[in-house]
Enzyme design. Structure first.
Site, mmCIF file in Angstrom:
data_model
loop_
_atom_site.group_PDB
_atom_site.id
_atom_site.type_symbol
_atom_site.label_atom_id
_atom_site.label_comp_id
_atom_site.label_asym_id
_atom_site.label_seq_id
_atom_site.Cartn_x
_atom_site.Cartn_y
_atom_site.Cartn_z
ATOM 1 C CE1 TYR A 1 -0.476 2.434 -54.575
ATOM 2 C CE2 TYR A 1 -2.167 2.076 -56.560
ATOM 3 C CZ TYR A 1 -1.300 2.863 -55.922
ATOM 4 O OH TYR A 1 -0.462 4.096 -56.404
ATOM 5 C CE LYS B 1 27.249 0.211 -40.231
ATOM 6 N NZ LYS B 1 28.249 0.417 -39.663
#
Lengths: 388, 388
Positions: free
Chosen positions: A36, A91
C-alpha cells in the site's frame, strides 16, 4: 441425497460460497509500505505511463466478471439480480476449481439493455474477461455483440457459447460412434432461445449442412414472415428445404435431435420416426425432453442429457473454464468462432478412440485434464488468427 | 528499504495482490450438485421469495465494493481507473487483513457523476457495502450523498470519513496530553478538499466550537461571495469571527493545525505564532506540511503525520475496516454521524490513559484490537439510533 435441502444448508452454513484472499503478506510496516502507500504509487505510475502494464502489476489478467441481470436463471426464469447471486457465486467456484481463475459475481439491479452494456463497459478496467450469464434472449445477443465492440477483453455469453461448444463436442464423438459423416447428417434443434441459436451457428461452423430448428410455434422457415428478427436470422441459415410443421414433422428422418427446450416434449413415437441409429441430446433441466431409458427403448443409439445421473452429461463446466483460461493466457481481445471450434474438438479429443462408446462420448465434468486441453487449443487458435 | 522499487517487484511477482477463493468443497458429483445445479436453485428461490435471505445464502453480507474512478489517487492526481487498480487492490488486502472482509476493487472507465452513481447503484445487489475511494472533490460529495439515497447498504467515501474519524481520534487524545478542553480550542484546518471538508464536520460533531478553514486562496469566510458552493457550505459552519487573510494569519493563536494540503506550507515561524502547547497534524503525503523535527523545534507539543517513520501516524486503516465490519454486522443501511463519532472515540480509547503521551496519541496501524473495538462501537451506535 436431496440436493435442494443440502444446498440450502451448505449456503447458509458458509454464508455464500466465495471469499477474497490476499496474495501478499501484511505483517509489518515494510509489508504495508510496499503493498500500500507509499510504495503502491509506483505500479500506479507505471500503468499510467503504459496501460498494458496493468497486466503486469494487477490481478486483471486472471480476473473475470460474471455478470447477470437475473432475467433467465436456470429453469427459474426472471428472478432478478439478487436471487441470481447463488448461481453466479457457483460459477465463480467452478472458475476457481477448474481453471484457477478469479471470478467475481456482478449481479445487476437493472435489466435494461443499454444500461447493462454501459455498466459492463465501465467496470471493465478491473477485469481480464467478461462472462455474461443467465440473461434472457434476444437481449443477450445484442448485449454481447455491442459490448464486445466497446471493450478490448473477451466477452462470452456462456449460456450460448459454452453450451454450443459442449454440444458440438458431443456431436463430433456421437457421429464417430454411429459411424456417420458430419457433412451428411440431418439435425433438428428444438428450442430457438439463446442456447439453440448458438448451437445452430456452431454446428454450421463444424461442417453440418442440414439443420432445422423447431420452436413452440413449429419449424422455423424463412418464408414465415411472422418470425421475430432473431428467429428469422436462424431460419435464414437453416431449413434449406423450407419445411413447415410441428416437432413431430421436424424429427422425421433426422439423425440427431438436440433439445434445449422443455421436459417431455419428445415422445417415443417421434424417436422411432427418426433415421437409423438416432442420437438424442435431451438437455432440458432438470427434466429432459425424453428420459434416456424411453429414448433407448424407442431405438436411440446414443443419448445425452444435462444430468449427472445418466451417461453422457453435457455440462458447460467442460468449456468455460478452459475457454477463459486460454483466452486470458494469450490476452485474446475476443472469443472468435475458430477458438470455439478449437475448444469443441479439444473436449471431444479427450476421449480416446478406444474408450469411445455410446455411453462415453463426453468427458466427465471432473476430468481435470479438460480445462488444460481446452485452454491450449483456444490460445493456439487465437494466436493463429492474429498471425493471419 | 526502497518502497517504490520493492513495491514494483512485489506487484509483478504476484501479478496483483488479490485472488478469489472458494468457501465450499468441489470434489465430486454431490459437491457440484449442491454448490451448483441442480441444488443451487433452492437458495435462489428462497431469495426470490424473501430478498432479505440474500444475507443468509450469499456472500453479500461480508462483501464490500471498493469503487474508484481514479480521479484523485494518492498524491498522483487524475490517473484514471486502470492505473488506480493497485491502490484499490491494496485497500482490499487491508480489508481482508484487518477485518476479514471480502473487498472487490471496481475501477471505472467513466468519471461522469451521473454514470458513477448509476453504475454503483446497479451493481449493488452483490455487495453489503460500498467504499468510494480516490474520487475528486467536489464530485465525491454529490456521488456519496445521492448514491446513499438510492441504495439500502452503507456508502462510505473513505478519503473523507475515514480520515475524519482518525483525525478526530487524534484530536481527542492530543487534547488530553496538552490538557485543553475540546469546546475551548481554536483549530485551523488547511485544505478544503474532500478530507478537509469531512474533518471540519466531524470536529463540529465531537464538540469543537471554533474552526477556521484555509485553502490556497486564504481563509474561507461566508462574506466572500466568490466561494464555490462546497467552500461556502464549509464557510457557513466555521469562522464565526469572519476572519480574512492567508495561512500565516490563520494559524495565529490557534491551538491545533490540521493540514490536508501540500508539502512544506507550514513554517516554523507560523508554528511559533500559535497558542501555548500547539498540536500539529501535518498529513500531506508523502511530504508533510512541516517536518516533525522542525515543528517540535518551533514549539509544537504534539505532532502527527501520515507517515509510518514518525510517531503518531494518522492512518485510515485504523478506521475503515472496523467501520465496515460493525456496519455489516448489524446490517446498517448507512453510516451515520453517530457511528463515525463512536468510531473516533473507540480508536482514541484504545490508548489507555497511562500510556498516553505526546508520542503516543494514536494506536499503531498494526494494533489488531482496533478494528474489533471500532466495529463494536459502530454497531452499537447504529442499533441505538434505530431504537430511537
Amino acid at each position: 441425497m436431496d440436493y435442494y435441502k443440502e444446498s440450502l444448508k451448505l449456503h447458509a452454513e458458509h454464508k455464500g460460497k466465495i471469499a477474497v484472499s490476499s496474495k501478499v503478506p501484511l505483517n509489518n510496516k515494510d509489508d504495508l509500505s510496499t503493498a500500500y502507500t507509499p510504495g503502491v504509487a509506483e505500479p500506479c505510475k507505471e500503468i499510467h505511463k503504459d496501460p498494458k502494464q496493468v497486466y503486469t502489476y494487477t490481478s486483471k489478467g486472471n480476473t473475470v466478471a460474471v455478470i447477470s441481470d437475473g432475467s433467465a436463471v436456470l429453469g427459474l426464469g426472471n428472478i432478478g439480480g439478487k436471487a441470481a447471486i447463488p448461481v453466479m457465486e457457483g460459477k465463480a467456484v467452478l472458475f476457481k476449481s477448474f481453471a484457477d481463475i478469479d471470478a467475481i459475481p456482478i449481479c445487476l439491479e437493472t435489466q435494461d439493455t443499454e444500461e447493462i452494456i454501459n455498466i459492463a463497459k465501465n467496470i471493465s478496467p478491473t477485469f481480464g474477461g467478461i462472462n455474461l450469464e443467465d440473461i434472457s434472449a434476444p437481449r443477450c445477443f445484442e448485449i454481447e455483440r455491442r459490448l464486445q465492440e466497446l471493450v478490448d477483453i473477451p466477452v462470452f455469453h456462456d449460456d450460448q457459447h459454452g453450451t454450443a461448444i459442449i454440444v458440438s463436442a458431443a456431436v463430433i464423438n456421437a457421429l464417430k460412434v454411429v459411424n456417420k459423416n458430419i457433412s451428411d447428417v440431418k439435425i433438428v434443434v428444438n428450442g430457438a432461445g439463446s442456447a439453440g441459436n448458438a448451437i445452430v451457428n456452431m454446428l454450421l461452423s463444424i461442417g453440418v449442412k442440414n439443420i432445422i430448428v423447431c420452436d413452440r410455434a413449429g419449424i422455423l422457415c424463412r418464408e414465415d414472415n411472422t418470425l421475430s428478427p432473431h428467429m428469422m436470422a436462424l431460419a435464414e441459415v437453416t431449413n434449406k428445404e423450407l419445411l413447415r410443421g410441428n416437432l413431430e414433422d421436424a424429427v422425421k428422418g433426422r439423425d440427431l435431435f438436440i433439445g434445449v427446450s422443455a421436459p417431455k416434449v419428445l415422445t417415443e413415437k417421434m424417436v422411432s420416426s427418426m433415421a437409423k441409429d438416432p442420437v438424442i441430446f435431451a438437455m432440458a433441466n432438470p427434466e429432459p425432453e425424453i428420459m434416456p431409458d424411453l429414448a433407448k427403448k424407442a431405438g436411440a443409439r446414443v443419448v445425452g442429457t444435462g444430468r449427472s445421473d445418466f451417461p453422457n452429461q453435457i455440462n458447460n463446466v467442460l468449456a468455460f473454464p478452459g475457454v477463459f483460461k486460454g483466452a486470458l493466457k494469450v490476452r485474446a481481445k475476443r472469443i472468435t468462432e475458430a477458438m470455439k471450434v478449437a475448444a469443441a474438438y479439444a473436449v471431444a479429443n479427450v476421449i480416446k478412440e478406444d474408450d469411445l462408446n455410446e455411453d462415453n462420448i463426453i468427458p466427465s465434468p471432473f476430468n481435470r485434464n479438460v480445462a488444460e486441453k481446452v485452454a491450449e487449443a483456444v490460445g493456439k487458435a487465437w494466436e493463429e488468427e492474429v498471425r493471419k
